[in-house]
Design an enzyme around this catalytic site. Structure first.
Site, PDB file in Angstrom:
ATOM      1  CB  SER A 240      26.478  96.651  48.029  1.00 16.62           C
ATOM      2  OG  SER A 240      25.653  97.467  48.824  1.00 16.62           O
ATOM      3  CE  LYS A 241      20.679  91.539  46.357  1.00 17.48           C
ATOM      4  NZ  LYS A 241      20.388  91.205  45.016  1.00 17.48           N
ATOM      5  NE  ARG A 242      24.749  99.771  51.656  1.00 15.83           N
ATOM      6  CZ  ARG A 242      24.866 101.052  51.389  1.00 15.83           C
ATOM      7  NH1 ARG A 242      23.786 101.816  51.335  1.00 15.83           N
ATOM      8  NH2 ARG A 242      26.036 101.591  51.168  1.00 15.83           N
ATOM      9  CD  GLU A 250      19.793  90.987  41.920  1.00 17.79           C
ATOM     10  OE1 GLU A 250      19.122  91.617  42.735  1.00 17.79           O
ATOM     11  OE2 GLU A 250      21.049  90.999  41.915  1.00 17.79           O
TER      12      GLU A 250
END
Ligand code: GLU
Length: 464
Positions: A240-242, A250
């Site tokens: 995930s993003k974290r 991106e």
């Protein structure tokens, strides 16, 4: 038989790196077998599916070199066909109408939860006479799923997986409002698109049993399935993003090359001996589903960055120059004309040796496009002592006397150092500071040559 694969993303607004790997495996498998690789946009959730979200997927795939062999199929356009098949199953007695109200279904779920059972439909309309149908309820169509025996899937990655049919309830294939359910739509689409191999994330494995039951009810041959493990973060949790970048675009912004991303994704969960660098052509020649492991893979950004450096050094200088110019275009402090482009192109062989990403590369090239006066990093400013400035003033005629070729500049710098009793670094470092505003750059001779006589001497003159 023509091998035909598909990537079937739901347009949620990003192309996840896990989805990109699924697309890559579908692409490589079909190419390896001389088959076709298709794209289906699963946009039945109209609320979440926008044109912009679909465009993100198309752009991401195009960037990775994974555009499909035919225009994409939009699942939402096929609702009539999904309904047609549901009605065919109904006519064949393989499905039935269910008039359960939402309240009845909620009660069924609560009862199951209270008894600690998984929620399932109890089949109350399976054999009930439609004449008992309540007024004012639009019926759903449910599959008359087998109750005895097992449903078995010979998965090409997971091996044989099976479930007792008693565990599966009669799923809805067409809702009361006439819209298809997701599981049903996927089966009808895969059949009509003549998909031979469904390669997708293993989060879909449990769906497969239900999908196979629909194939069987229609008398259709199911495709072969290959469920590939998901990508996790370094800590083992779902990526995930974290953890860092997760969307393909991106990675592009952060300066990764598409071929490095593809090579990394290939090696993540697929092995071929110890080979790390496997380009597109080799990947097509080597790829097989037997090489896909069953364990979840862990995203390792450091490894990807390393691989990116390898691909960067091998990349074409013209292409890198174009990319760097695009990345620098937003920076108002630079003069990005053809002169800057020529300087960047000239120094590219040296610049790319040091960079790990295209962002590093653009940062390292920016000085070439900066008008005088250059911004000075503190470490560079510290090198430009009064004594160093005097030395630079003396150096100008020696440099000016050359033809400004790399070889002649190198010789002139060495001669100047010898003649003035200095080490080469004592000459080169203040010179580098004056030319670049920093303490690192490719070879000082190549840097001088890339700037050209006029600009290089002007930069020195501005400081000396
Ligand atoms: N649309 C599904 C997803 O995005 C994939 C379905 C499939 O591959 O069968 O997860």
């Amino acid at each position: 038989m023509t091998i035909r694969t598909r990537f079937a993303p739901s347009p949620t607004g990003l192309l996840h790196i896990g989805g990109a790997r699924t697309a890559l495996f579908n692409f490589l498998f079909s190419r390896h077998h001389g088959g076709e690789y298709l794209l289906r946009i699963e946009d039945t959730d109209r609320a979440r599916s926008t044109e912009a979200a679909t465009q993100v997927i198309l752009d991401g795939l195009a960037w990775l070199g994974l555009s499909p062999d035919a225009p994409p199929v939009y699942q939402s356009t096929r609702a009539a066909r999904h309904a047609e098949i549901a009605h065919a199953l109904l006519a064949a007695g393989q499905a039935y109408r269910c008039w359960c109200t939402p309240a009845e279904l909620a009660a069924m779920r609560e009862e199951a939860a209270a008894a600690g059972r998984p929620p399932r439909y109890d089949g109350r309309w399976r054999d009930r006479d439609p004449s008992e149908a309540p007024a004012g309820v639009a019926p759903a169509i449910r599959l008359r799923a087998p109750r005895e025996g097992e449903t078995v899937v010979a998965d090409l990655v997971q091996g044989e997986v099976r479930v007792a049919n008693a565990e599966l309830d009669d799923m809805i294939i067409l809702r009361g409002d006439g819209s298809p359910t997701y599981l049903h739509a996927v089966v009808v689409d895969d059949h009509d698109m003549e998909i031979t191999h469904v390669i997708r994330g293993d989060d879909h494995l449990t769906n497969t049993f239900r999908q196979v039951q629909i194939y069987q009810a229609m008398g259709w041959e199911p495709p072969r399935f290959a469920h590939i493990p998901l990508i996790h973060g370094a800590d083992g949790a779902k990526l995930s993003k974290r953890h860092g970048a997760v969307s393909v675009l991106e990675f592009r912004e952060q300066g990764f090359l598409p071929e490095a991303v593809c090579n990394y994704l290939l090696r993540l969960g697929w092995g071929h001996g110890d080979s790390e660098i496997i380009d597109r052509e080799a990947a097509i020649a080597l790829f097989d589903l037997g090489g896909v492991g069953r364990a979840a893979s862990r995203m390792d950004y450091a490894k990807l960055t390393h691989l990116n450096g390898v691909y960067l050094r091998a990349a074409d200088d013209e292409r890198l120059t174009r990319d760097v110019l695009e990345r620098l275009a937003g920076r108002g402090d630079l003069a990005l004309g053809s002169t800057a482009a020529a300087r960047i192109r000239a120094l590219m062989p040296g610049l790319k040796e040091r960079a790990k990403t295209l962002v590093d590369l653009a940062d390292a090239a920016a000085f070439l496009a900066h008008p005088i006066p250059l911004p000075m990093q503190p470490k560079a400013a510290a090198l430009l002592t009064p004594e160093a400035r005097l030395m630079l003033r003396d150096l100008v005629p020696a440099l000016g006397a050359t033809d400004f070729s790399t070889a002649a500049l190198d010789a002139a710098l060495r001669d100047f150092a010898t003649a003035t009793g200095r080490k080469l670094g004592e000459v080169a470092q203040p010179l580098r500071a004056a030319l670049t505003g920093s303490t690192t750059s490719p070879g000082i001779d190549a840097t001088l040559a890339a700037l050209g006589r006029e600009e290089a001497l002007a930069r020195i003159a501005a400081l000396a």
